[in-house]
Write a protein that holds these residues in place. Structure first.
Motif: not given
Length: 315
Positions: A12-21, A175-181
Protein backbone atom coordinates in the motif's frame (compact mmCIF):
# COMPACT_ATOMS: atom_id res chain seq x y z
CA UNK A 1 0.01 -23.35 8.64
CA UNK A 2 -0.58 -24.99 11.99
CA UNK A 3 1.87 -23.90 14.63
CA UNK A 4 2.79 -20.59 13.04
CA UNK A 5 0.96 -17.33 12.32
CA UNK A 6 -0.27 -16.36 8.88
CA UNK A 7 2.60 -14.76 6.95
CA UNK A 8 1.34 -11.58 5.29
CA UNK A 9 3.01 -9.20 2.86
CA UNK A 10 1.26 -5.82 2.84
CA UNK A 11 1.32 -3.56 -0.24
CA UNK A 12 0.00 0.00 0.00
CA UNK A 13 1.07 3.60 -0.37
CA UNK A 14 -1.23 6.50 0.72
CA UNK A 15 -2.96 7.45 3.99
CA UNK A 16 -6.00 5.40 2.99
CA UNK A 17 -3.98 2.19 3.37
CA UNK A 18 -2.47 2.85 6.81
CA UNK A 19 -5.45 1.62 8.89
CA UNK A 20 -5.44 -1.61 6.87
CA UNK A 21 -1.73 -2.04 7.57
CA UNK A 22 -2.42 -1.59 11.27
CA UNK A 23 -5.29 -4.08 11.05
CA UNK A 24 -2.86 -6.66 9.66
CA UNK A 25 -0.42 -6.00 12.50
CA UNK A 26 -3.05 -6.27 15.26
CA UNK A 27 -4.78 -9.32 13.75
CA UNK A 28 -2.20 -11.79 14.99
CA UNK A 29 -0.77 -12.28 11.51
CA UNK A 30 2.97 -11.96 10.93
CA UNK A 31 3.52 -8.98 8.61
CA UNK A 32 6.84 -10.04 7.12
CA UNK A 33 7.29 -7.16 4.65
CA UNK A 34 5.67 -4.00 3.34
CA UNK A 35 5.70 -3.01 -0.32
CA UNK A 36 5.12 0.62 -1.19
CA UNK A 37 5.80 3.06 -4.01
CA UNK A 38 9.33 4.50 -4.30
CA UNK A 39 9.90 7.79 -2.50
CA UNK A 40 8.64 10.72 -4.59
CA UNK A 41 9.45 14.45 -4.65
CA UNK A 42 6.99 16.40 -2.51
CA UNK A 43 6.46 19.88 -1.12
CA UNK A 44 7.90 23.16 -2.26
CA UNK A 45 11.45 21.90 -1.96
CA UNK A 46 10.59 18.80 -4.02
CA UNK A 47 12.59 16.64 -1.62
CA UNK A 48 12.08 12.89 -1.73
CA UNK A 49 9.36 11.89 0.74
CA UNK A 50 8.36 8.49 2.07
CA UNK A 51 4.81 7.30 1.61
CA UNK A 52 2.50 7.22 4.66
CA UNK A 53 2.59 3.41 4.56
CA UNK A 54 6.39 3.40 4.51
CA UNK A 55 6.46 5.70 7.52
CA UNK A 56 4.04 3.44 9.38
CA UNK A 57 6.07 0.33 8.47
CA UNK A 58 9.36 1.85 9.59
CA UNK A 59 7.78 2.96 12.87
CA UNK A 60 6.59 -0.62 13.41
CA UNK A 61 9.94 -2.14 12.47
CA UNK A 62 8.61 -3.97 9.41
CA UNK A 63 11.00 -4.38 6.44
CA UNK A 64 10.13 -2.16 3.47
CA UNK A 65 10.46 -2.99 -0.24
CA UNK A 66 10.06 -0.33 -2.96
CA UNK A 67 10.43 -1.83 -6.44
CA UNK A 68 9.48 0.31 -9.44
CA UNK A 69 7.55 -2.69 -10.79
CA UNK A 70 7.52 -6.47 -10.72
CA UNK A 71 8.68 -6.90 -14.31
CA UNK A 72 12.12 -8.11 -13.26
CA UNK A 73 12.43 -11.72 -12.16
CA UNK A 74 14.67 -10.59 -9.30
CA UNK A 75 11.84 -8.52 -7.80
CA UNK A 76 9.43 -11.45 -8.02
CA UNK A 77 12.03 -13.74 -6.48
CA UNK A 78 12.49 -11.31 -3.61
CA UNK A 79 8.76 -11.33 -2.94
CA UNK A 80 8.71 -15.13 -3.05
CA UNK A 81 11.60 -15.24 -0.59
CA UNK A 82 9.33 -13.69 2.04
CA UNK A 83 7.25 -16.90 1.75
CA UNK A 84 3.91 -15.11 2.12
CA UNK A 85 0.74 -17.03 2.80
CA UNK A 86 -1.22 -13.95 1.73
CA UNK A 87 -0.54 -10.58 0.10
CA UNK A 88 -2.86 -7.73 1.10
CA UNK A 89 -3.01 -4.87 -1.42
CA UNK A 90 -4.57 -1.50 -0.55
CA UNK A 91 -4.13 1.49 -2.90
CA UNK A 92 -0.64 0.29 -3.79
CA UNK A 93 -0.41 2.06 -7.15
CA UNK A 94 0.91 -0.87 -9.19
CA UNK A 95 -1.07 -3.42 -11.18
CA UNK A 96 0.18 -6.84 -10.12
CA UNK A 97 0.88 -9.32 -12.97
CA UNK A 98 -0.36 -12.90 -12.83
CA UNK A 99 3.10 -14.16 -11.83
CA UNK A 100 2.93 -12.03 -8.67
CA UNK A 101 -0.68 -12.94 -7.86
CA UNK A 102 0.35 -16.61 -7.91
CA UNK A 103 3.18 -16.27 -5.38
CA UNK A 104 1.26 -16.21 -2.06
CA UNK A 105 -0.26 -19.53 -1.02
CA UNK A 106 -3.70 -17.91 -0.51
CA UNK A 107 -3.31 -15.42 -3.35
CA UNK A 108 -3.78 -11.67 -2.98
CA UNK A 109 -6.56 -9.70 -1.31
CA UNK A 110 -7.46 -6.15 -2.23
CA UNK A 111 -9.42 -3.58 -0.23
CA UNK A 112 -11.27 -1.39 -2.74
CA UNK A 113 -13.26 1.75 -1.83
CA UNK A 114 -16.48 1.08 -3.73
CA UNK A 115 -19.36 -1.34 -4.04
CA UNK A 116 -18.14 -3.36 -6.99
CA UNK A 117 -18.64 -3.58 -9.92
CA UNK A 118 -19.48 0.14 -9.66
CA UNK A 119 -16.41 2.38 -9.67
CA UNK A 120 -13.58 0.06 -10.52
CA UNK A 121 -10.36 2.00 -10.92
CA UNK A 122 -8.33 4.83 -9.46
CA UNK A 123 -10.75 7.38 -7.96
CA UNK A 124 -13.87 5.57 -6.71
CA UNK A 125 -14.50 7.87 -3.75
CA UNK A 126 -14.66 11.10 -5.72
CA UNK A 127 -16.53 9.54 -8.66
CA UNK A 128 -19.26 8.28 -6.33
CA UNK A 129 -19.84 11.80 -4.97
CA UNK A 130 -19.70 13.38 -8.43
CA UNK A 131 -22.34 10.94 -9.68
CA UNK A 132 -24.67 11.68 -6.79
CA UNK A 133 -24.53 8.12 -5.44
CA UNK A 134 -26.50 7.69 -2.23
CA UNK A 135 -24.32 4.85 -0.96
CA UNK A 136 -20.71 3.72 -1.04
CA UNK A 137 -18.65 1.15 0.76
CA UNK A 138 -15.61 -1.10 0.64
CA UNK A 139 -15.10 -4.53 -0.81
CA UNK A 140 -12.50 -7.03 0.33
CA UNK A 141 -11.77 -8.80 -2.93
CA UNK A 142 -9.77 -11.82 -4.08
CA UNK A 143 -7.51 -10.33 -6.73
CA UNK A 144 -7.27 -11.58 -10.30
CA UNK A 145 -5.57 -10.21 -13.40
CA UNK A 146 -8.38 -7.80 -14.39
CA UNK A 147 -8.72 -4.29 -12.96
CA UNK A 148 -10.81 -4.68 -9.79
CA UNK A 149 -12.72 -7.59 -11.33
CA UNK A 150 -12.11 -10.24 -8.67
CA UNK A 151 -14.81 -11.91 -6.55
CA UNK A 152 -15.86 -10.20 -3.32
CA UNK A 153 -15.15 -11.81 0.05
CA UNK A 154 -16.54 -9.23 2.50
CA UNK A 155 -18.44 -5.98 1.96
CA UNK A 156 -19.14 -2.97 4.15
CA UNK A 157 -21.64 -0.24 3.19
CA UNK A 158 -22.14 3.39 4.23
CA UNK A 159 -24.52 6.14 3.08
CA UNK A 160 -23.13 9.19 1.30
CA UNK A 161 -24.60 12.26 3.01
CA UNK A 162 -25.14 15.71 1.57
CA UNK A 163 -22.29 16.96 3.74
CA UNK A 164 -19.75 14.34 2.70
CA UNK A 165 -16.59 15.53 0.98
CA UNK A 166 -13.94 13.49 -0.74
CA UNK A 167 -12.00 13.76 2.50
CA UNK A 168 -14.73 12.69 4.91
CA UNK A 169 -15.82 9.74 2.76
CA UNK A 170 -12.17 8.75 2.30
CA UNK A 171 -11.63 8.58 6.05
CA UNK A 172 -14.82 6.63 6.70
CA UNK A 173 -14.11 4.10 3.95
CA UNK A 174 -10.52 3.73 5.13
CA UNK A 175 -11.79 2.70 8.57
CA UNK A 176 -14.43 0.39 7.06
CA UNK A 177 -11.77 -1.21 4.89
CA UNK A 178 -9.63 -1.96 7.91
CA UNK A 179 -12.66 -3.45 9.67
CA UNK A 180 -13.49 -5.72 6.71
CA UNK A 181 -9.86 -6.80 6.38
CA UNK A 182 -9.59 -7.55 10.09
CA UNK A 183 -12.68 -9.78 9.87
CA UNK A 184 -11.29 -11.62 6.85
CA UNK A 185 -7.95 -12.26 8.53
CA UNK A 186 -9.60 -13.42 11.75
CA UNK A 187 -11.84 -15.87 9.93
CA UNK A 188 -9.01 -17.31 7.83
CA UNK A 189 -6.75 -17.69 10.87
CA UNK A 190 -9.62 -19.50 12.60
CA UNK A 191 -9.52 -22.07 9.82
CA UNK A 192 -12.47 -20.81 7.78
CA UNK A 193 -12.43 -20.79 3.98
CA UNK A 194 -14.04 -17.54 2.82
CA UNK A 195 -16.68 -17.87 0.14
CA UNK A 196 -16.15 -15.37 -2.68
CA UNK A 197 -19.08 -13.79 -4.53
CA UNK A 198 -18.56 -13.12 -8.24
CA UNK A 199 -19.19 -9.53 -9.28
CA UNK A 200 -22.32 -8.77 -11.29
CA UNK A 201 -21.81 -8.43 -15.01
CA UNK A 202 -23.97 -5.32 -15.24
CA UNK A 203 -23.51 -2.01 -13.44
CA UNK A 204 -19.81 -1.70 -14.25
CA UNK A 205 -18.48 1.87 -14.00
CA UNK A 206 -14.85 2.98 -14.20
CA UNK A 207 -13.52 5.57 -11.78
CA UNK A 208 -10.97 7.29 -13.94
CA UNK A 209 -8.04 9.04 -12.27
CA UNK A 210 -8.69 12.63 -11.22
CA UNK A 211 -7.35 15.33 -13.52
CA UNK A 212 -6.65 18.76 -12.04
CA UNK A 213 -8.31 20.32 -15.09
CA UNK A 214 -11.60 18.84 -13.86
CA UNK A 215 -11.49 21.21 -10.90
CA UNK A 216 -12.60 24.21 -13.00
CA UNK A 217 -16.28 24.94 -12.39
CA UNK A 218 -18.40 25.25 -15.53
CA UNK A 219 -21.47 27.26 -14.59
CA UNK A 220 -23.34 26.07 -17.66
CA UNK A 221 -23.86 22.90 -15.62
CA UNK A 222 -26.55 22.53 -12.97
CA UNK A 223 -26.00 23.88 -9.48
CA UNK A 224 -26.30 20.42 -7.91
CA UNK A 225 -23.63 19.02 -10.26
CA UNK A 226 -21.28 21.83 -9.23
CA UNK A 227 -22.03 21.36 -5.54
CA UNK A 228 -21.07 17.71 -5.89
CA UNK A 229 -17.85 18.69 -7.64
CA UNK A 230 -16.92 21.07 -4.81
CA UNK A 231 -17.54 18.32 -2.24
CA UNK A 232 -15.81 15.58 -4.23
CA UNK A 233 -12.67 17.66 -4.87
CA UNK A 234 -12.13 18.58 -1.21
CA UNK A 235 -9.28 18.14 -0.23
CA UNK A 236 -7.82 17.61 -3.74
CA UNK A 237 -7.65 19.02 -6.35
CA UNK A 238 -10.11 21.66 -4.94
CA UNK A 239 -12.70 23.26 -7.21
CA UNK A 240 -11.85 26.66 -8.65
CA UNK A 241 -13.59 29.40 -10.62
CA UNK A 242 -13.26 33.01 -11.74
CA UNK A 243 -15.55 35.02 -9.45
CA UNK A 244 -15.95 38.80 -9.57
CA UNK A 245 -12.72 39.18 -11.50
CA UNK A 246 -10.65 36.91 -9.28
CA UNK A 247 -9.61 33.26 -9.49
CA UNK A 248 -10.79 31.51 -6.34
CA UNK A 249 -10.52 28.00 -4.97
CA UNK A 250 -13.98 26.94 -3.82
CA UNK A 251 -13.90 24.88 -0.64
CA UNK A 252 -17.56 24.86 0.29
CA UNK A 253 -20.73 25.62 -1.65
CA UNK A 254 -24.42 24.71 -1.75
CA UNK A 255 -26.90 24.42 -4.61
CA UNK A 256 -29.94 26.66 -4.04
CA UNK A 257 -33.15 27.40 -5.88
CA UNK A 258 -32.91 30.71 -7.70
CA UNK A 259 -34.56 32.48 -10.60
CA UNK A 260 -31.94 32.62 -13.35
CA UNK A 261 -34.06 33.56 -16.38
CA UNK A 262 -32.26 36.22 -18.42
CA UNK A 263 -28.97 35.71 -16.61
CA UNK A 264 -25.66 34.38 -17.90
CA UNK A 265 -24.14 31.26 -16.32
CA UNK A 266 -21.39 32.45 -13.99
CA UNK A 267 -23.10 35.76 -13.28
CA UNK A 268 -23.12 36.92 -9.64
CA UNK A 269 -26.77 37.04 -8.61
CA UNK A 270 -26.47 38.08 -5.01
CA UNK A 271 -23.80 38.93 -2.45
CA UNK A 272 -24.67 38.64 1.23
CA UNK A 273 -23.36 37.34 4.51
CA UNK A 274 -25.09 34.08 3.61
CA UNK A 275 -22.84 33.61 0.60
CA UNK A 276 -22.15 34.63 -2.99
CA UNK A 277 -24.80 33.23 -5.34
CA UNK A 278 -23.66 32.35 -8.85
CA UNK A 279 -26.10 31.63 -11.71
CA UNK A 280 -25.96 28.11 -13.13
CA UNK A 281 -27.86 26.27 -15.84
CA UNK A 282 -30.42 25.30 -13.21
CA UNK A 283 -30.50 27.14 -9.91
CA UNK A 284 -27.54 28.87 -8.31
CA UNK A 285 -24.38 27.86 -6.49
CA UNK A 286 -23.93 29.62 -3.16
CA UNK A 287 -20.24 29.96 -2.27
CA UNK A 288 -19.59 29.48 1.45
CA UNK A 289 -15.81 29.14 1.85
CA UNK A 290 -13.12 30.19 -0.61
CA UNK A 291 -9.38 30.71 -0.95
CA UNK A 292 -7.72 33.65 -2.69
CA UNK A 293 -4.44 33.21 -4.61
CA UNK A 294 -1.64 32.79 -2.07
CA UNK A 295 -4.10 32.86 0.80
CA UNK A 296 -5.81 30.37 3.08
CA UNK A 297 -9.31 28.99 3.25
CA UNK A 298 -11.73 31.60 4.65
CA UNK A 299 -15.46 31.93 5.18
CA UNK A 300 -17.44 34.14 2.87
CA UNK A 301 -17.82 36.98 5.40
CA UNK A 302 -14.04 37.23 5.75
CA UNK A 303 -13.70 37.18 1.98
CA UNK A 304 -16.20 40.02 1.59
CA UNK A 305 -14.34 42.02 4.24
CA UNK A 306 -11.25 41.68 2.03
CA UNK A 307 -13.20 42.83 -1.03
CA UNK A 308 -14.51 46.27 0.00
CA UNK A 309 -15.89 46.89 -3.49
CA UNK A 310 -18.32 44.02 -2.90
CA UNK A 311 -19.29 44.90 0.66
CA UNK A 312 -21.87 47.46 -0.52
CA UNK A 313 -23.97 44.52 -1.68
CA UNK A 314 -23.93 42.87 1.74
CA UNK A 315 -27.38 42.80 3.24
Amino acid sequence: MAGRPLRVVFAGTPDFAVPCFEACRTSGADVVAVYTQPDRPAGRGRKLAASPVKEAALAAGVPVEQPESFKAQADRDRLAAHAPDLMVVVAYGLILPRKVLAIPRLGCWNVHASLLPRWRGAAPIQRAILAGDEESGVDLMQMEAGLDTGPVLIERRTPITGDDTGGSLHDRLSALGADALAEGLRRVMNGETLVARAQAEDGVEYAHKLDKAEARLDFSLTAIALERKVRAFDPWPVAEADIAGERLRIWSARAIDAETAGTTPGQVLCVSREGIDIACADGALRLLAVQRPGGRRIGIVDYLNARPELKQAVS
